[in-house]
Design an enzyme around this catalytic site. Structure first.
Site, PDB file in Angstrom:
ATOM      1  N   ASP A 122       0.855  -1.281  -0.060  1.00 12.73           N
ATOM      2  CA  ASP A 122      -0.189  -0.143   0.000  1.00 12.73           C
ATOM      3  C   ASP A 122       0.882   1.280   0.290  1.00 12.73           C
ATOM      4  OD1 ASP A 122      -1.690   2.206   0.405  1.00 12.73           O
ATOM      5  OD2 ASP A 122      -2.834   0.975   1.972  1.00 12.73           O
ATOM      6  N   ASN A 131       1.642   5.636 -11.384  1.00  6.74           N
ATOM      7  CA  ASN A 131       0.243   5.651 -11.766  1.00  6.74           C
ATOM      8  C   ASN A 131      -0.939   5.183 -10.781  1.00  6.74           C
ATOM      9  OD1 ASN A 131      -1.501   4.424 -14.139  1.00  6.74           O
ATOM     10  ND2 ASN A 131      -1.350   2.756 -12.787  1.00  6.74           N
ATOM     11  N   TYR A 185     -11.411  14.681  -6.004  1.00  5.80           N
ATOM     12  CA  TYR A 185     -10.467  13.947  -6.921  1.00  5.80           C
ATOM     13  C   TYR A 185      -9.532  14.844  -7.708  1.00  5.80           C
ATOM     14  CZ  TYR A 185      -8.992  10.938 -10.671  1.00  5.80           C
ATOM     15  OH  TYR A 185      -8.094  10.356 -11.683  1.00  5.80           O
ATOM     16  N   GLY A 186     -10.087  15.738  -8.337  1.00  7.48           N
ATOM     17  CA  GLY A 186      -9.407  16.571  -9.230  1.00  7.48           C
ATOM     18  C   GLY A 186      -8.549  17.476  -8.507  1.00  7.48           C
ATOM     19  N   ALA A 241      -6.956  16.559  -5.557  1.00  8.52           N
ATOM     20  CA  ALA A 241      -5.974  15.599  -4.893  1.00  8.52           C
ATOM     21  C   ALA A 241      -5.064  15.634  -6.339  1.00  8.52           C
ATOM     22  CB  ALA A 241      -6.396  14.374  -4.624  1.00  8.52           C
ATOM     23  N   LYS A 242      -5.298  15.369  -7.504  1.00  4.51           N
ATOM     24  CA  LYS A 242      -4.646  15.166  -8.665  1.00  4.51           C
ATOM     25  C   LYS A 242      -3.894  16.514  -8.906  1.00  4.51           C
ATOM     26  CE  LYS A 242      -5.081  10.992 -10.261  1.00  4.51           C
ATOM     27  NZ  LYS A 242      -4.130   9.950 -10.102  1.00  4.51           N
ATOM     28  N   ILE A 294     -10.482   6.987 -20.086  1.00  9.53           N
ATOM     29  CA  ILE A 294      -9.802   6.058 -20.667  1.00  9.53           C
ATOM     30  C   ILE A 294     -10.693   4.794 -20.089  1.00  9.53           C
ATOM     31  CG2 ILE A 294      -7.861   4.591 -20.812  1.00  9.53           C
ATOM     32  CD1 ILE A 294      -7.303   7.480 -21.563  1.00  9.53           C
TER      33      ILE A 294
HETATM   34  N1  LIG Z   1      -9.637   5.448 -16.519  1.00  4.83           N
HETATM   35  C1  LIG Z   1      -9.643   6.736 -16.875  1.00  4.83           C
HETATM   36  O1  LIG Z   1     -10.564   7.535 -17.338  1.00  4.83           O
HETATM   37  C2  LIG Z   1      -8.543   7.910 -15.867  1.00  4.83           C
HETATM   38  C3  LIG Z   1      -8.708   9.032 -16.294  1.00  4.83           C
HETATM   39  C4  LIG Z   1      -7.556  10.094 -15.717  1.00  4.83           C
HETATM   40  C5  LIG Z   1      -6.699   9.681 -14.844  1.00  4.83           C
HETATM   41  N2  LIG Z   1      -6.443   8.349 -14.429  1.00  4.83           N
HETATM   42  C6  LIG Z   1      -5.746   7.701 -13.473  1.00  4.83           C
HETATM   43  O2  LIG Z   1      -4.870   6.929 -14.116  1.00  4.83           O
HETATM   44  C7  LIG Z   1      -4.198   5.971 -13.109  1.00  4.83           C
HETATM   45  C8  LIG Z   1      -4.710   4.464 -13.404  1.00  4.83           C
HETATM   46  O3  LIG Z   1      -5.979   4.244 -13.321  1.00  4.83           O
HETATM   47  P1  LIG Z   1      -6.706   3.415 -14.139  1.00  4.83           P
HETATM   48  O4  LIG Z   1      -7.849   3.833 -15.219  1.00  4.83           O
HETATM   49  O5  LIG Z   1      -5.807   2.394 -14.897  1.00  4.83           O
HETATM   50  O6  LIG Z   1      -7.532   2.588 -12.868  1.00  4.83           O
HETATM   51  P2  LIG Z   1      -7.356   1.148 -12.171  1.00  4.83           P
HETATM   52  O7  LIG Z   1      -7.317  -0.041 -13.224  1.00  4.83           O
HETATM   53  O8  LIG Z   1      -8.138   1.325 -10.840  1.00  4.83           O
HETATM   54  O9  LIG Z   1      -6.025   1.188 -11.688  1.00  4.83           O
HETATM   55  C9  LIG Z   1      -5.213   2.033 -10.381  1.00  4.83           C
HETATM   56  C10 LIG Z   1      -4.212   0.914  -9.945  1.00  4.83           C
HETATM   57  O10 LIG Z   1      -3.668   1.821  -8.806  1.00  4.83           O
HETATM   58  C11 LIG Z   1      -3.574   0.788  -7.800  1.00  4.83           C
HETATM   59  N3  LIG Z   1      -3.560   1.475  -6.666  1.00  4.83           N
HETATM   60  C12 LIG Z   1      -4.370   2.193  -6.129  1.00  4.83           C
HETATM   61  N4  LIG Z   1      -4.161   2.823  -4.771  1.00  4.83           N
HETATM   62  C13 LIG Z   1      -2.907   2.261  -4.525  1.00  4.83           C
HETATM   63  C14 LIG Z   1      -2.035   2.153  -3.207  1.00  4.83           C
HETATM   64  N5  LIG Z   1      -2.482   2.847  -2.131  1.00  4.83           N
HETATM   65  N6  LIG Z   1      -0.982   1.542  -3.180  1.00  4.83           N
HETATM   66  C15 LIG Z   1      -0.603   0.737  -4.312  1.00  4.83           C
HETATM   67  N7  LIG Z   1      -1.332   0.715  -5.484  1.00  4.83           N
HETATM   68  C16 LIG Z   1      -2.246   1.181  -5.477  1.00  4.83           C
HETATM   69  C17 LIG Z   1      -4.579  -0.245  -7.868  1.00  4.83           C
HETATM   70  O11 LIG Z   1      -4.342  -1.492  -7.589  1.00  4.83           O
HETATM   71  P3  LIG Z   1      -4.743  -2.160  -5.960  1.00  4.83           P
HETATM   72  O12 LIG Z   1      -6.059  -1.837  -5.882  1.00  4.83           O
HETATM   73  O13 LIG Z   1      -4.382  -3.456  -6.118  1.00  4.83           O
HETATM   74  O14 LIG Z   1      -3.893  -1.399  -5.007  1.00  4.83           O
HETATM   75  C18 LIG Z   1      -4.668  -0.224  -9.382  1.00  4.83           C
HETATM   76  O15 LIG Z   1      -4.206  -1.368 -10.005  1.00  4.83           O
HETATM   77  C19 LIG Z   1      -4.812   6.542 -11.926  1.00  4.83           C
HETATM   78  O16 LIG Z   1      -3.994   7.544 -11.173  1.00  4.83           O
HETATM   79  C20 LIG Z   1      -6.180   7.345 -12.174  1.00  4.83           C
HETATM   80  O17 LIG Z   1      -6.484   8.432 -11.096  1.00  4.83           O
HETATM   81  C21 LIG Z   1      -7.681   7.379 -15.111  1.00  4.83           C
END
Ligand SMILES: NC(=O)c1ccc[n+]([C@@H]2O[C@H](COP(=O)([O-])OP(=O)(O)OC[C@H]3O[C@@H](n4cnc5c(N)ncnc54)[C@H](OP(=O)(O)O)[C@@H]3O)[C@@H](O)[C@H]2O)c1
Length: 249
Positions: free
Chosen positions: A61, A88, A152-153, A155-156, A185
Site C-alpha cells: 500500500d 500511476n 479527486y481533481g 488531489a490530482k 480511458i
Molecule cells: N481511467 C480513466 O479514465 C482515468 C482518467 C484520468 C486519470 N486516471 C488515472 O490513471 C491512473 C490509473 O487508473 P486506471 O484507470 O488504470 O484505474 P485502475 O485500473 O483502478 O488502476 C489503479 C491502480 O492503482 C493501484 N493502487 C491504487 N491505490 C494504491 C495504493 N494506495 N497503493 C498501491 N497501489 C494502488 C490499484 O491496485 P490495488 O487496488 O491492487 O492497490 C490499481 O491497480 C490513476 O491514477 C487514475 O486516477 C484514469
C-alpha cells in the site's frame, strides 16, 4: 541494455498497459499495488504473452510509509538503479461516504491519501536510486485536475506543483519529471461498476475525435517520455483526452 522500470498500480488498467509496453521493448519491470493476486495475474499474463520473465511484482500500500520503505528495500535488493519511475497508482475515492460534513472531510482525505501520498512517498523513497543522468519520472494526473470534480481533481492537481518542484530540483542531475493528464480511458478498473452506457456516451461526446481513450495510448506516451529522445521534455503536463479539454497557450 535493459532498464529497470517501476510502475505503481501496474496490476490493472493503464498501469498494466504501461508495464506491458516496457516489457515488450526489453525492459525489466517491477509492478506495485495492494492486491498481490491481481499483480501476480498481470505479471504472469504479460510474461506469458511476451515469452519473458521480465515482469515481477511486489504488493504494497503506497500510501503507507512503512510499506513504501519496504518497496525501497526490495528495489535496493535488485541492485542497480531505477531508470524509469511511473507513478500511476490512484483512483476516485470516498463515494461511499455519508452526505454529511464529516463524510465530505473523509472524501477529501481519501482522495488525498489515495492519489497524492502514493506518488510523493514512492518518489521520495526511490529518489536516491534513480539513474543520474537519464532517470525519468512520469506521473499520472487527470483531466479532473484541470476542470474538476473537486475532491479527486483537487488531489490530482496537487501533483502538478509537486512535479514542477521535482523537475526543477532534478533537472541539473539529468532526470526529467513530467505529468500525463488523461481524459476518459475505458476498460480499466477506475470506474468500477459506476460506468453506464449513458455515462460512457457522455464522455465520448466531449471529445473531438468521438472515441474513448485506450490504456495503450497512455502507455505509448509514457514510453516516449521515458526515452532518451525525451531528454528535453521536463516539468510538463501532457493532456491526452481526445480534445475534450483544449491546451491553453
Ligand atoms: N481511467 C480513466 O479514465 C482515468 C482518467 C484520468 C486519470 N486516471 C488515472 O490513471 C491512473 C490509473 O487508473 P486506471 O484507470 O488504470 O484505474 P485502475 O485500473 O483502478 O488502476 C489503479 C491502480 O492503482 C493501484 N493502487 C491504487 N491505490 C494504491 C495504493 N494506495 N497503493 C498501491 N497501489 C494502488 C490499484 O491496485 P490495488 O487496488 O491492487 O492497490 C490499481 O491497480 C490513476 O491514477 C487514475 O486516477 C484514469
Amino acid at each position: 541494455m535493459s532498464r529497470l522500470v517501476v510502475v505503481s498500480g501496474g496490476g490493472s488498467g493503464i498501469g498494466r498497459a504501461i508495464a506491458e509496453h516496457f516489457a515488450a521493448v526489453g525492459d525489466d519491470v517491477l509492478i506495485l499495488g495492494r492486491r498481490a493476486a491481481t499483480l501476480a495475474e498481470a505479471a504472469d499474463a504479460v510474461n506469458a504473452e511476451l515469452d519473458t520473465k521480465r515482469v515481477t511484482y511486489l504488493a504494497a500500500d503506497l500510501s503507507d510509509v512503512r510499506e513504501v520503505e519496504g518497496v525501497a528495500e526490495h528495489v535496493s535488493g535488485l541492485g542497480g538503479t531505477v531508470d524509469v519511475l511511473v507513478n500511476n497508482a490512484g483512483g476516485f475515492y470516498g463515494l461511499d461516504q455519508p452526505d454529511t460534513l464529516a463524510g465530505y472531510a473523509a472524501q477529501w482525505r481519501a482522495n488525498f491519501e489515495g492519489n497524492v501520498l502514493p506518488t510523493v512517498l514512492l518518489t521520495e523513497a526511490l529518489l536516491p536510486r534513480l539513474t543520474r543522468p537519464g532517470g525519468r519520472i512520469v506521473t499520472l494526473s487527470s483531466i479532473a485536475a484541470l476542470r474538476g470534480p473537486g475532491t479527486y481533481g483537487g488531489a490530482k492537481a496537487a501533483l502538478h506543483p509537486w512535479n514542477a518542484e521535482q523537475a526543477t530540483a532534478l533537472g541539473p542531475e539529468g532526470i526529467t519529471a513530467n505529468i500525463i493528464a488523461p481524459g476518459y480511458i475505458e476498460a480499466t478498473e477506475f470506474f468500477g461498476d459506476r460506468m453506464t452506457p449513458a455515462g460512457h456516451a457522455a464522455r465520448v461526446s466531449q471529445t473531438l475525435v468521438g472515441k474513448a481513450g485506450r490504456a495503450a495510448e497512455i502507455a505509448a506516451m509514457t514510453g516516449y517520455l521515458a526515452s532518451p529522445e525525451a531528454g528535453f521534455v521536463t516539468g510538463q503536463i501532457l493532456q491526452i483526452n481526445g480534445g475534450a479539454l483544449l491546451g491553453r497557450g
